[in-house]
Design a protein around this motif. Structure first.
Motif, PDB file in Angstrom:
ATOM      1  N   ALA A   1      28.483  28.283 -59.138  1.00  0.00           N
ATOM      2  CA  ALA A   1      28.381  28.893 -57.809  1.00  0.00           C
ATOM      3  C   ALA A   1      27.357  28.150 -56.962  1.00  0.00           C
ATOM      4  CB  ALA A   1      28.001  30.365 -57.935  1.00  0.00           C
ATOM      5  N   ARG A   2      26.243  27.739 -57.578  1.00  0.00           N
ATOM      6  CA  ARG A   2      25.219  26.997 -56.821  1.00  0.00           C
ATOM      7  C   ARG A   2      25.739  25.624 -56.414  1.00  0.00           C
ATOM      8  NH1 ARG A   2      21.807  29.339 -60.797  1.00  0.00           N
ATOM      9  NH2 ARG A   2      21.647  27.356 -61.898  1.00  0.00           N
ATOM     10  N   SER A   3      26.512  25.005 -57.289  1.00  0.00           N
ATOM     11  CA  SER A   3      27.125  23.716 -56.933  1.00  0.00           C
ATOM     12  C   SER A   3      28.087  23.893 -55.774  1.00  0.00           C
ATOM     13  CB  SER A   3      27.864  23.120 -58.141  1.00  0.00           C
ATOM     14  OG  SER A   3      26.983  22.780 -59.173  1.00  0.00           O
ATOM     15  N   ARG A   4      28.823  25.006 -55.797  1.00  0.00           N
ATOM     16  CA  ARG A   4      29.755  25.266 -54.701  1.00  0.00           C
ATOM     17  C   ARG A   4      28.999  25.528 -53.398  1.00  0.00           C
ATOM     18  NH1 ARG A   4      34.900  25.781 -55.290  1.00  0.00           N
ATOM     19  NH2 ARG A   4      34.675  26.127 -57.524  1.00  0.00           N
ATOM     20  N   ALA A   5      27.830  26.171 -53.506  1.00  0.00           N
ATOM     21  CA  ALA A   5      27.011  26.406 -52.311  1.00  0.00           C
ATOM     22  C   ALA A   5      26.563  25.088 -51.701  1.00  0.00           C
ATOM     23  CB  ALA A   5      25.797  27.271 -52.677  1.00  0.00           C
ATOM     24  N   ALA A   6      26.118  24.150 -52.561  1.00  0.00           N
ATOM     25  CA  ALA A   6      25.686  22.842 -52.062  1.00  0.00           C
ATOM     26  C   ALA A   6      26.840  22.097 -51.425  1.00  0.00           C
ATOM     27  CB  ALA A   6      25.080  22.020 -53.201  1.00  0.00           C
ATOM     28  N   GLU A   7      28.029  22.191 -52.032  1.00  0.00           N
ATOM     29  CA  GLU A   7      29.196  21.512 -51.476  1.00  0.00           C
ATOM     30  C   GLU A   7      29.613  22.141 -50.149  1.00  0.00           C
ATOM     31  OE1 GLU A   7      32.301  19.290 -50.477  1.00  0.00           O
ATOM     32  OE2 GLU A   7      30.715  18.854 -51.918  1.00  0.00           O
ATOM     33  N   THR A   8      29.540  23.460 -50.071  1.00  0.00           N
ATOM     34  CA  THR A   8      29.855  24.142 -48.818  1.00  0.00           C
ATOM     35  C   THR A   8      28.906  23.696 -47.713  1.00  0.00           C
ATOM     36  OG1 THR A   8      30.713  26.079 -49.995  1.00  0.00           O
ATOM     37  CG2 THR A   8      30.075  26.397 -47.698  1.00  0.00           C
ATOM     38  N   ALA A   9      27.626  23.567 -48.044  1.00  0.00           N
ATOM     39  CA  ALA A   9      26.645  23.116 -47.054  1.00  0.00           C
ATOM     40  C   ALA A   9      26.975  21.712 -46.570  1.00  0.00           C
ATOM     41  CB  ALA A   9      25.243  23.160 -47.653  1.00  0.00           C
ATOM     42  N   ARG A  10      27.342  20.812 -47.479  1.00  0.00           N
ATOM     43  CA  ARG A  10      27.707  19.445 -47.075  1.00  0.00           C
ATOM     44  C   ARG A  10      28.921  19.462 -46.157  1.00  0.00           C
ATOM     45  NH1 ARG A  10      25.612  17.879 -52.243  1.00  0.00           N
ATOM     46  NH2 ARG A  10      27.484  18.621 -53.292  1.00  0.00           N
ATOM     47  N   GLU A  11      29.900  20.307 -46.501  1.00  0.00           N
ATOM     48  CA  GLU A  11      31.107  20.390 -45.683  1.00  0.00           C
ATOM     49  C   GLU A  11      30.784  20.905 -44.287  1.00  0.00           C
ATOM     50  OE1 GLU A  11      35.319  20.217 -45.054  1.00  0.00           O
ATOM     51  OE2 GLU A  11      34.146  19.528 -46.770  1.00  0.00           O
ATOM     52  N   LEU A  12      29.948  21.925 -44.204  1.00  0.00           N
ATOM     53  CA  LEU A  12      29.574  22.484 -42.904  1.00  0.00           C
ATOM     54  C   LEU A  12      28.823  21.456 -42.056  1.00  0.00           C
ATOM     55  CD1 LEU A  12      28.435  26.042 -44.044  1.00  0.00           C
ATOM     56  CD2 LEU A  12      30.417  25.516 -42.623  1.00  0.00           C
ATOM     57  N   VAL A  13      27.914  20.701 -42.680  1.00  0.00           N
ATOM     58  CA  VAL A  13      27.166  19.676 -41.952  1.00  0.00           C
ATOM     59  C   VAL A  13      28.106  18.605 -41.423  1.00  0.00           C
ATOM     60  CG1 VAL A  13      25.472  17.819 -42.191  1.00  0.00           C
ATOM     61  CG2 VAL A  13      24.977  20.071 -43.143  1.00  0.00           C
ATOM     62  N   ALA A  14      29.048  18.169 -42.259  1.00  0.00           N
ATOM     63  CA  ALA A  14      29.987  17.131 -41.825  1.00  0.00           C
ATOM     64  C   ALA A  14      30.840  17.614 -40.657  1.00  0.00           C
ATOM     65  CB  ALA A  14      30.881  16.723 -43.001  1.00  0.00           C
ATOM     66  N   LEU A  15      31.346  18.847 -40.739  1.00  0.00           N
ATOM     67  CA  LEU A  15      32.158  19.385 -39.650  1.00  0.00           C
ATOM     68  C   LEU A  15      31.338  19.562 -38.375  1.00  0.00           C
ATOM     69  CD1 LEU A  15      34.185  22.063 -41.660  1.00  0.00           C
ATOM     70  CD2 LEU A  15      35.072  19.930 -40.680  1.00  0.00           C
ATOM     71  N   SER A  16      30.084  19.976 -38.530  1.00  0.00           N
ATOM     72  CA  SER A  16      29.205  20.135 -37.377  1.00  0.00           C
ATOM     73  C   SER A  16      28.964  18.802 -36.677  1.00  0.00           C
ATOM     74  CB  SER A  16      27.877  20.753 -37.817  1.00  0.00           C
ATOM     75  OG  SER A  16      26.958  20.799 -36.747  1.00  0.00           O
ATOM     76  N   GLN A  17      28.766  17.746 -37.470  1.00  0.00           N
ATOM     77  CA  GLN A  17      28.556  16.422 -36.890  1.00  0.00           C
ATOM     78  C   GLN A  17      29.787  15.967 -36.116  1.00  0.00           C
ATOM     79  OE1 GLN A  17      27.578  14.258 -40.457  1.00  0.00           O
ATOM     80  NE2 GLN A  17      25.371  14.533 -40.184  1.00  0.00           N
ATOM     81  N   GLN A  18      30.976  16.210 -36.682  1.00  0.00           N
ATOM     82  CA  GLN A  18      32.211  15.836 -35.988  1.00  0.00           C
ATOM     83  C   GLN A  18      32.355  16.600 -34.670  1.00  0.00           C
ATOM     84  OE1 GLN A  18      35.536  16.371 -38.667  1.00  0.00           O
ATOM     85  NE2 GLN A  18      34.460  15.371 -40.344  1.00  0.00           N
ATOM     86  N   LEU A  19      32.075  17.900 -34.711  1.00  0.00           N
ATOM     87  CA  LEU A  19      32.186  18.727 -33.512  1.00  0.00           C
ATOM     88  C   LEU A  19      31.216  18.254 -32.437  1.00  0.00           C
ATOM     89  CD1 LEU A  19      33.226  21.216 -31.983  1.00  0.00           C
ATOM     90  CD2 LEU A  19      31.514  22.575 -33.211  1.00  0.00           C
ATOM     91  N   HIS A  20      29.955  18.010 -32.832  1.00  0.00           N
ATOM     92  CA  HIS A  20      28.941  17.586 -31.871  1.00  0.00           C
ATOM     93  C   HIS A  20      29.330  16.262 -31.217  1.00  0.00           C
ATOM     94  CE1 HIS A  20      24.955  16.968 -30.130  1.00  0.00           C
ATOM     95  NE2 HIS A  20      25.025  15.732 -30.587  1.00  0.00           N
ATOM     96  N   ALA A  21      29.749  15.289 -32.045  1.00  0.00           N
ATOM     97  CA  ALA A  21      30.110  13.977 -31.508  1.00  0.00           C
ATOM     98  C   ALA A  21      31.288  14.081 -30.545  1.00  0.00           C
ATOM     99  CB  ALA A  21      30.436  13.021 -32.654  1.00  0.00           C
ATOM    100  N   ALA A  22      32.287  14.888 -30.901  1.00  0.00           N
ATOM    101  CA  ALA A  22      33.457  15.021 -30.040  1.00  0.00           C
ATOM    102  C   ALA A  22      33.098  15.686 -28.714  1.00  0.00           C
ATOM    103  CB  ALA A  22      34.539  15.831 -30.760  1.00  0.00           C
ATOM    104  N   LEU A  23      32.253  16.716 -28.763  1.00  0.00           N
ATOM    105  CA  LEU A  23      31.851  17.402 -27.537  1.00  0.00           C
ATOM    106  C   LEU A  23      31.072  16.471 -26.605  1.00  0.00           C
ATOM    107  CD1 LEU A  23      30.793  20.879 -28.973  1.00  0.00           C
ATOM    108  CD2 LEU A  23      32.773  20.392 -27.525  1.00  0.00           C
ATOM    109  N   VAL A  24      30.210  15.633 -27.175  1.00  0.00           N
ATOM    110  CA  VAL A  24      29.453  14.686 -26.355  1.00  0.00           C
ATOM    111  C   VAL A  24      30.389  13.661 -25.737  1.00  0.00           C
ATOM    112  CG1 VAL A  24      27.696  12.869 -26.396  1.00  0.00           C
ATOM    113  CG2 VAL A  24      27.285  15.017 -27.622  1.00  0.00           C
TER     114      VAL A  24
END
Length: 229
Positions: free
Chosen positions: A196-219
């Motif tokens: 479960a903790r490994s899945r939490a870390a993976e979820t965090a990485r996924e959220l960060v990656a999606l956030s970066q894509q969203l931010h770059a596209a909006l700019v």
């Protein structure tokens, strides 16, 4: 090799890897070791290479498993000659190539002088970034790999005339995202199950990656009128 022997191979380069982590990567379909009649895992050297690729991509490029899985699927496509497995960034960059320094390990510890030397900022800029909360050291005064990434980005922006005071909004926006994402991963991170903790870390990485894509596209969208496109 047994899972214990694989762990011994990988811990030289990845000291934090555990048997639970290897089992988690198997359940996610990133490696498929053979099984003995008694059900014990048996890994080949090709399996170890895949695991090293996955762990390197996570550590050095912060890639989510979804992206890593897609890259491995391309390597496995019929008729394709299997390349040497290396971590590839979202834009196709390879650490250590193209004039770029290899990506920094998350375990890096830098003093103030070394951070200044490696990033290109000066002492006054570092002090201002600390005052604004853009750069934060640990209680012992050390800076980590992310601090180096931030400092280098600040140095690059400074070449275009942006000063630390202009970056306060980045810190505020990041804090908002941290609060939002923490609500999503905290329930998993609090569980005692290592998977479960490994899945939490993976979820965090996924959220960060999606956030970066969203931010770059909006700019990019926001700049289109300025660029006349």
């Amino acid at each position: 090799m047994s899972i214990g022997e694989v762990l011994g191979q990988l811990r030289v380069e990845f000291p934090d890897v555990t048997i639970s982590k290897l089992r988690f990567l198997e359940t996610e379909g990133l490696v498929e070791p053979q099984r003995t009649p008694a059900g014990y895992r048996k890994y080949s050297w090709d399996d170890v290479a895949r695991l090293r690729f996955v762990l390197t991509a996570q550590r050095d490029q912060y890639l989510p498993l979804r992206v890593i899985r897609d890259q491995l699927a391309e390597f496995d496509a019929p008729g394709r000659q299997r390349p040497t497995l290396v971590a590839v960034g979202p834009g196709g960059e390879v650490p250590g190539r193209g004039g770029q320094e290899p990506a920094e390990s998350a375990q890096v510890r830098l003093g103030r002088a070394e951070l200044i030397s490696r990033s290109g900022i000066d002492e006054s800029t570092l002090g201002e970034l600390e005052r604004l909360g853009v750069l934060v050291s640990d209680p012992a005064g050390w800076f980590d790999a992310d601090a180096l990434i931030i400092a280098r980005a600040v140095a690059g922006l400074a070449e275009y005339g942006l000063e630390p005071r202009h970056l306060r909004g980045y810190r505020t926006a990041a804090d908002r995202e941290v609060g939002l994402f923490a609500q999503l991963v905290a329930p998993l991170a609090r569980q005692s199950d290592p998977a479960a903790r490994s899945r939490a870390a993976e979820t965090a990485r996924e959220l960060v990656a999606l956030s970066q894509q969203l931010h770059a596209a909006l700019v990019r969208v926001g700049l289109r009128s300025t660029l006349g496109r």
